[in-house]
Scaffold this active site. Structure first.
Site, PDB file in Angstrom:
ATOM      1  N   CYS A 166      26.790  35.869  32.621  1.00  0.00           N
ATOM      2  CA  CYS A 166      28.458  36.224  32.644  1.00  0.00           C
ATOM      3  C   CYS A 166      28.370  35.626  30.428  1.00  0.00           C
ATOM      4  O   CYS A 166      27.893  35.750  30.238  1.00  0.00           O
ATOM      5  CB  CYS A 166      29.417  36.383  33.130  1.00  0.00           C
ATOM      6  SG  CYS A 166      31.203  36.275  33.287  1.00  0.00           S
ATOM      7  N   HIS A 179      26.778  39.582  38.134  1.00  0.00           N
ATOM      8  CA  HIS A 179      27.215  37.791  38.917  1.00  0.00           C
ATOM      9  C   HIS A 179      25.993  38.445  40.019  1.00  0.00           C
ATOM     10  O   HIS A 179      26.494  38.907  41.449  1.00  0.00           O
ATOM     11  CB  HIS A 179      27.740  37.297  39.516  1.00  0.00           C
ATOM     12  CG  HIS A 179      28.732  36.839  38.260  1.00  0.00           C
ATOM     13  ND1 HIS A 179      28.731  35.825  37.796  1.00  0.00           N
ATOM     14  CD2 HIS A 179      29.980  37.419  37.861  1.00  0.00           C
ATOM     15  CE1 HIS A 179      29.767  34.965  37.011  1.00  0.00           C
ATOM     16  NE2 HIS A 179      30.728  36.232  36.988  1.00  0.00           N
ATOM     17  N   GLU A 198      24.330  36.059  42.305  1.00  0.00           N
ATOM     18  CA  GLU A 198      24.164  35.009  42.817  1.00  0.00           C
ATOM     19  C   GLU A 198      25.610  36.098  43.566  1.00  0.00           C
ATOM     20  O   GLU A 198      25.917  35.369  44.343  1.00  0.00           O
ATOM     21  CB  GLU A 198      24.377  34.310  42.353  1.00  0.00           C
ATOM     22  CG  GLU A 198      25.849  33.678  42.090  1.00  0.00           C
ATOM     23  CD  GLU A 198      26.611  34.668  40.329  1.00  0.00           C
ATOM     24  OE1 GLU A 198      27.273  33.749  38.907  1.00  0.00           O
ATOM     25  OE2 GLU A 198      25.526  35.151  39.407  1.00  0.00           O
ATOM     26  N   ASP A 248      42.683  33.792  57.654  1.00  0.00           N
ATOM     27  CA  ASP A 248      43.513  32.550  57.697  1.00  0.00           C
ATOM     28  C   ASP A 248      43.934  31.118  58.755  1.00  0.00           C
ATOM     29  O   ASP A 248      42.838  31.621  59.565  1.00  0.00           O
ATOM     30  CB  ASP A 248      45.076  33.348  58.055  1.00  0.00           C
ATOM     31  CG  ASP A 248      45.673  33.980  57.173  1.00  0.00           C
ATOM     32  OD1 ASP A 248      45.145  34.260  56.088  1.00  0.00           O
ATOM     33  OD2 ASP A 248      46.227  34.729  57.909  1.00  0.00           O
ATOM     34  N   ASP A 278      54.438  37.822  48.301  1.00  0.00           N
ATOM     35  CA  ASP A 278      54.928  37.930  49.857  1.00  0.00           C
ATOM     36  C   ASP A 278      56.587  38.700  49.660  1.00  0.00           C
ATOM     37  O   ASP A 278      57.578  37.672  49.974  1.00  0.00           O
ATOM     38  CB  ASP A 278      55.068  36.725  51.169  1.00  0.00           C
ATOM     39  CG  ASP A 278      53.879  35.515  51.196  1.00  0.00           C
ATOM     40  OD1 ASP A 278      52.802  36.778  51.093  1.00  0.00           O
ATOM     41  OD2 ASP A 278      53.471  35.029  50.570  1.00  0.00           O
TER      42      ASP A 278
END
Length: 554
Positions: free
Chosen positions: A80, A189, A191, A238, A406
């Protein structure tokens, strides 16, 4: 082999360290300019802004030793920003690169696509080969960037001898990997590219030398009618402490995470809320979703970090443990804001984000603080540079900042409403909603408090502040299993140029087909249906492939 990793102080380098450890290779960190002399192979991972990376190298006295190392002929890999720094310059910054590749780094054109370029895309070799030592194959790799080296051999003929693969995004071709002699670099990337990325890293570490016997690509890259970027499936967890103090994965029903209690009409006692809904341990679930093929994972800390983010060691430990066993992007949210510890120590949002990144996160998610920042932006008419979005994006790049919003519906009479949001009104089209109209109001504090701000105003504001992606929840659809709110998603998509992630309401695999066919969102997220194994990630991807929607298959 004496392998060293160069950490210039920004971004998630821990992910690369975890990947190399998983592959069975040992390494050391570059801690001083003298370490370059001891290294026989060097990897420079980078996430963030070009200017910040160059400035950090110069401040630490590492720029000249790095260039000397590369010019010595010893194997080098840049990832990157670690690849971009090999080029002359970047329009992102006034800082100059190392200048090995005669071409600038430029921003993507956002007129026909979302920017940043986030997701899984192909890397097409310019020198196709059957050599088993070639690290890049036909798999999809994970990209996350706003700037690139555009493939323009007529304009920059000196790049031809460096180009190893190209990738198409929208109607632009860019250099996705370079390879010449001892130098290898990827814009993507490895990884974070799952099994394909791990295989690439292992192949290069075992055979880092490369013979460029030709300066002309054997296959000239050409634009295709459509790029190969896939739609992403995100598994979200969550995380909160249960009543016993253990961190568990839970799921709300319109944001209520406690089990429902049945009320006994004959009882003289008052029913109390049930226990926190426990759907599993976060690290175990994260590992399971990685193995099942989730394209990204998201851990949202919904109760901790209220007062002392950097002292919440259990959650940081969860992030570290998860990062050791998953090799796809990991977003962490919860408490990314300026805070004050109980002892009076001030902690900035940037400091909190940095702790997350060092623990293994790739992106951070900001919630209520983004709403407050947009309110300040609208009041002042300009950015002040102090919000969590701005400070983190400046240090790590906008692609590291996700804003989670939200909104909830506010119903109005379509015949008489003449309020400030009349241009954003949505009229019901289904049989149940016909004749109704509503606009979407933003909330904070997990939906408990409404603000005088519409979802379109918020979306436009966070993009101005520097957010790189927006996660669109729906309080009305959360936990219902009725499907994503397509009206909400299309409204947000019309108002931003950054990628949009759909959330809330998924109850079946067909709902993912509907959201990708009915909107232009880049990703779809679900939680409860995955936790309860009502729908498997593989089932979702099979349904999408059947509908001719491009997805990553492992």
């Amino acid at each position: 082999m004496r392998l060293y990793l160069l950490d210039y102080g920004a971004g998630n380098v821990q992910s690369l360290a975890n990947s190399i450890t998983r592959l069975g290779h040992s390494f050391k960190w570059i801690s001083s300019p003298q370490d370059f002399d001891d290294a026989t192979i060097l990897i420079f991972p980078g996430v963030g802004a070009f200017g910040s990376a160059v400035a950090a190298l110069e401040t630490r006295g590492l720029r000249k030793p790095l260039l000397k190392y590369i010019q010595s002929g010893r194997p080098f890999m840049g990832i990157c920003i670690g690849m971009q720094i090999l080029f002359e310059s970047s329009t992102e910054s006034s800082n100059s690169g190392l200048g090995l590749i005669p071409c600038p780094i430029e921003e993507f054109d956002s007129s026909d696509k979302a920017v940043p370029h986030i997701g899984w895309n192909s890397a097409d070799l310019t020198h196709p080969t059957t050599d088993t030592a070639e690290p890049i194959d036909s798999a999809h790799y994970y990209f996350v960037h706003s700037f690139c080296a555009k493939y323009a051999p007529e304009k920059y003929p000196g790049t031809t001898e460096w180009v190893h693969s190209t990738t198409q995004y929208g109607q632009e071709l860019f250099i996705s990997s370079i390879r010449k002699g001892n130098v290898f670099g990827t814009q993507f990337h490895p990884e974070k590219s799952g099994p394909a990325g791990l295989a690439l890293l292992d192949a290069w570490l075992r055979n880092p030398e490369f013979d460029n016997s030709t300066t002309t690509p054997r296959v000239a890259p050409v634009l295709k009618p459509k790029h190969s970027l896939t739609k992403r499936i995100v598994a979200c967890m969550d995380v909160r402490a249960n009543d016993q103090g253990d961190l568990v994965v839970t799921k709300g029903d319109q944001y209520d995470v406690r089990e429902k209690t049945e009320s006994d009409p004959t009882s003289t006692t008052v029913a109390t809320p049930g226990q926190v809904r426990n759907l599993g341990k976060p690290v175990a679930l994260a590992a399971r979703y990685f193995e099942q093929g989730a394209d990204e994972l998201c851990l949202l800390n919904i109760t901790s970090f209220r007062h002392s983010p950097l002292q919440d060691q259990p959650m940081l430990a969860v992030v570290r443990a998860a990062a050791e066993c998953i090799f796809v992007p990991l977003t962490i949210g919860g408490g990314i804001k300026d805070t004050v510890d109980p002892d009076g120590t001030k902690r900035s949002a940037l400091e909190v984000a940095g702790a997350y990144f060092r623990a293994g996160a790739d992106k951070v998610s900001i919630g209520s603080e983004a709403v407050y920042a947009v309110e300040r932006l609208r009041a002042a008419g300009k950015c002040d540079g102090t919000s969590a979005i701005e400070t983190i994006a400046h240090a790590y790049g906008r692609q590291a900042v996700v804003v989670s919003i939200d909104p909830r519906r506010v119903y109005v009479d379509p015949a008489t409403y003449d309020g400030p949001y009349k241009d954003e009104l949505v009229t019901g089209q289904t049989e149940q909603e016909r004749g109704k109209a509503w606009w979407y109001q933003c909330t904070v504090s997990g939906g408990r408090e409404s603000r005088q701000l519409s979802v379109a105003e918020l979306a436009r504001g966070i993009e101005v502040l520097g957010a790189g992606e927006v996660l669109v929840n729906s309080i009305d659809r959360d936990g219902t299993g009725l499907g994503f709110d397509l009206d909400l998603l299309n409204l947000v998509k019309r108002n931003v140029r950054i990628p949009v992630v759909a959330s809330s309401g998924a109850g079946s695999k067909q709902h993912f087909v509907q959201v990708f066919q009915g909107t232009d969102v880049e990703a779809g997220l679900a939680a409860g249906i995955f936790h309860r194994e009502e729908v498997r990630i593989a089932d979702v991807k099979d349904a999408l492939r059947t509908a001719d929607i491009n997805v990553r298959i492992i």
